[in-house]
Design a protein around this motif. Structure first.
Motif, mmCIF file in Angstrom:
data_model
loop_
_atom_site.group_PDB
_atom_site.id
_atom_site.type_symbol
_atom_site.label_atom_id
_atom_site.label_comp_id
_atom_site.label_asym_id
_atom_site.label_seq_id
_atom_site.Cartn_x
_atom_site.Cartn_y
_atom_site.Cartn_z
ATOM 1 N N ALA A 11 57.386 -29.536 -9.994
ATOM 2 C CA ALA A 11 58.665 -28.950 -9.973
ATOM 3 C C ALA A 11 59.359 -28.590 -11.267
ATOM 4 C CB ALA A 11 59.521 -30.174 -9.333
ATOM 5 N N SER A 12 59.065 -29.194 -12.368
ATOM 6 C CA SER A 12 59.421 -28.778 -13.758
ATOM 7 C C SER A 12 58.981 -27.434 -13.985
ATOM 8 C CB SER A 12 59.040 -29.639 -14.716
ATOM 9 O OG SER A 12 59.568 -31.208 -14.546
ATOM 10 N N ALA A 13 57.580 -27.126 -13.438
ATOM 11 C CA ALA A 13 57.205 -25.856 -14.056
ATOM 12 C C ALA A 13 57.666 -24.559 -13.065
ATOM 13 C CB ALA A 13 55.627 -25.770 -13.842
ATOM 14 N N ARG A 14 57.916 -25.090 -11.741
ATOM 15 C CA ARG A 14 58.570 -24.299 -10.787
ATOM 16 C C ARG A 14 60.040 -23.791 -11.343
ATOM 17 N NH1 ARG A 14 59.050 -25.032 -4.082
ATOM 18 N NH2 ARG A 14 60.153 -23.142 -3.976
ATOM 19 N N GLN A 35 50.629 -20.927 -17.769
ATOM 20 C CA GLN A 35 51.094 -21.565 -19.059
ATOM 21 C C GLN A 35 52.237 -22.522 -18.790
ATOM 22 O OE1 GLN A 35 51.568 -18.282 -22.208
ATOM 23 N NE2 GLN A 35 51.244 -16.913 -20.457
ATOM 24 N N ALA A 36 53.077 -22.272 -18.021
ATOM 25 C CA ALA A 36 54.039 -23.316 -17.298
ATOM 26 C C ALA A 36 53.667 -24.531 -16.848
ATOM 27 C CB ALA A 36 55.028 -22.512 -16.432
ATOM 28 N N GLY A 37 52.388 -24.488 -15.967
ATOM 29 C CA GLY A 37 51.778 -25.834 -15.825
ATOM 30 C C GLY A 37 51.355 -26.358 -16.925
ATOM 31 N N GLY A 64 66.130 -35.043 -11.142
ATOM 32 C CA GLY A 64 66.636 -33.892 -10.355
ATOM 33 C C GLY A 64 66.783 -32.758 -11.539
ATOM 34 N N SER A 65 67.206 -31.603 -10.785
ATOM 35 C CA SER A 65 67.305 -30.300 -11.754
ATOM 36 C C SER A 65 69.205 -30.288 -11.855
ATOM 37 C CB SER A 65 66.862 -29.053 -11.016
ATOM 38 O OG SER A 65 67.598 -28.832 -9.718
ATOM 39 N N GLY A 66 70.141 -31.096 -11.329
ATOM 40 C CA GLY A 66 71.413 -30.666 -11.185
ATOM 41 C C GLY A 66 71.855 -30.558 -12.642
ATOM 42 N N ARG A 67 71.711 -31.532 -13.662
ATOM 43 C CA ARG A 67 72.178 -31.064 -14.685
ATOM 44 C C ARG A 67 71.659 -29.887 -15.670
ATOM 45 N NH1 ARG A 67 71.575 -32.442 -20.356
ATOM 46 N NH2 ARG A 67 73.653 -32.942 -21.360
ATOM 47 N N LEU A 68 70.314 -29.495 -15.556
ATOM 48 C CA LEU A 68 69.900 -28.272 -16.115
ATOM 49 C C LEU A 68 70.512 -27.085 -15.397
ATOM 50 C CD1 LEU A 68 66.051 -29.242 -16.047
ATOM 51 C CD2 LEU A 68 67.414 -28.687 -17.976
ATOM 52 N N ALA A 85 64.524 -29.068 -1.639
ATOM 53 C CA ALA A 85 64.065 -30.668 -2.027
ATOM 54 C C ALA A 85 63.166 -30.798 -3.127
ATOM 55 C CB ALA A 85 63.480 -31.458 -0.758
ATOM 56 N N TRP A 86 62.234 -29.762 -3.610
ATOM 57 C CA TRP A 86 61.415 -29.904 -4.703
ATOM 58 C C TRP A 86 62.299 -30.159 -6.005
ATOM 59 C CZ3 TRP A 86 62.238 -26.247 -8.788
ATOM 60 C CH2 TRP A 86 62.920 -25.460 -8.484
ATOM 61 N N ARG A 87 63.696 -29.605 -5.977
ATOM 62 C CA ARG A 87 64.428 -29.748 -7.329
ATOM 63 C C ARG A 87 64.885 -31.221 -7.593
ATOM 64 N NH1 ARG A 87 67.061 -25.034 -8.667
ATOM 65 N NH2 ARG A 87 66.785 -23.314 -7.446
ATOM 66 N N THR A 88 64.566 -32.071 -6.782
ATOM 67 C CA THR A 88 64.922 -33.564 -6.972
ATOM 68 C C THR A 88 63.858 -34.134 -7.737
ATOM 69 O OG1 THR A 88 63.746 -34.276 -5.028
ATOM 70 C CG2 THR A 88 66.212 -33.720 -4.652
ATOM 71 N N ARG A 89 62.632 -33.419 -7.820
ATOM 72 C CA ARG A 89 61.691 -33.902 -8.606
ATOM 73 C C ARG A 89 61.542 -33.404 -10.065
ATOM 74 N NH1 ARG A 89 60.526 -38.425 -6.952
ATOM 75 N NH2 ARG A 89 58.468 -38.207 -8.057
#
Length: 206
Positions: A11-14, A35-37, A64-68, A85-89
Motif C-alpha cells: 500500500a505504501s509503495a502504491r 524501486q518504490a517496492g 492509513g493515508s488520510g494525513r498524507l 480500501a488499500w489506503r487504510t494500509r
C-alpha cells in the motif's frame, strides 16, 4: 518481502507511485514499481524491526493515508469506498522514509545494510541494486527523482574518475544488534525533504 509487513509495503509503495507518478511508458512504470517496492520494504523493516513490532502493527493498524493526503493536498477518494480500501494500509512513516530512500542512493545503501540488525534480516529486500546503485535509466524512471543523489554509487558517470575515486566504494559495516543508524539518518533526511525535490502533487491518481 517480510510477509507480516507485505500489506503495508504494498500500500505504501502504491501511494508513492500514485502521488509521484513516473514518466509515461511501460518500462518506466516497471522500474518505478521495483524501486518504490524496495524502498517501502526497507523502510517498513526498519520501522517495524522486531516480530513484536509486526504483531502490534497487525493489531493496531498503520493509520492509513488520510494525513498524507491532507498534507500533500492530494484529492483522495473517501476510504469508505471499497475500491480504495488499500489506503487504510498505508503507513505515513514508511512512506516518508521510503521517499527519502528514493532520493538518495547512499542513504538507501546504509538503510539496506542496517537490515542485518532487524528480525527480518538482510535478505528480506532481495536485490535492491536499482535503489542502492541506480543506473541513469533507473534515475529517470524513479518516482520522486527530481534531484535524486547517488554521488558515490552510480553505476555509470560521465566524469572521468580520478585515481582516488576509481576504487569501488566500501560497503558500510553492518550495525550491531539494536543499532539502527538509518532511522536517525532517515528522520534527518525527511526534514530536508523539500530541498530533495519531493514536490507535493497537485492531484493524485486513484
Amino acid at each position: 518481502m517480510p510477509t507480516a509487513l507485505s500489506p503495508v509495503i504494498t500500500a505504501s509503495a502504491r501511494w508513492l507511485l500514485a502521488a509521484f507518478p513516473p514518466a509515461t511508458g511501460p518500462l518506466n512504470q516497471a522500474l518505478a514499481e521495483a524501486q518504490a517496492g524496495h524502498a517501502a520494504t526497507i523502510a517498513a523493516a526498519l520501522r517495524y524491526p522486531t516480530a513484536l513490532d509486526a504483531e502490534l502493527l497487525d493489531l493496531l493498524g498503520p493509520g492509513g493515508s488520510g494525513r498524507l493526503d491532507f498534507v500533500t493536498g492530494a484529492d483522495a477518494p473517501p476510504l469508505t469506498d471499497a475500491t480504495h480500501a488499500w489506503r487504510t494500509r498505508v503507513d505515513e512513516t514508511v512512506v516518508s522514509w521510503a521517499a527519502c530512500l528514493l532520493t538518495d542512493a547512499d542513504l538507501a545503501a546504509l538503510a539496506a545494510a542496517c537490515l542485518t540488525a532487524t528480525h527480518h534480516g538482510p535478505d528480506s529486500v532481495g536485490d535492491a541494486r536499482r535503489l542502492t546503485i541506480p543506473s541513469p535509466r533507473d534515475h529517470r524512471a524513479a518516482p520522486c527523482c527530481a534531484t535524486r543523489t547517488s554521488s558515490a554509487r552510480s553505476r555509470t558517470s560521465t566524469a572521468r574518475p580520478s585515481s582516488a575515486s576509481s576504487a569501488p566504494p566500501r560497503p558500510p559495516p553492518p550495525p550491531s544488534p539494536g543499532d539502527y543508524q538509518a532511522q536517525g539518518a532517515l528522520n534527518r533526511a525527511g526534514k530536508r525533504g523539500a530541498s530533495q525535490g519531493l514536490r507535493p502533487p497537485t492531484r493524485m491518481r486513484p
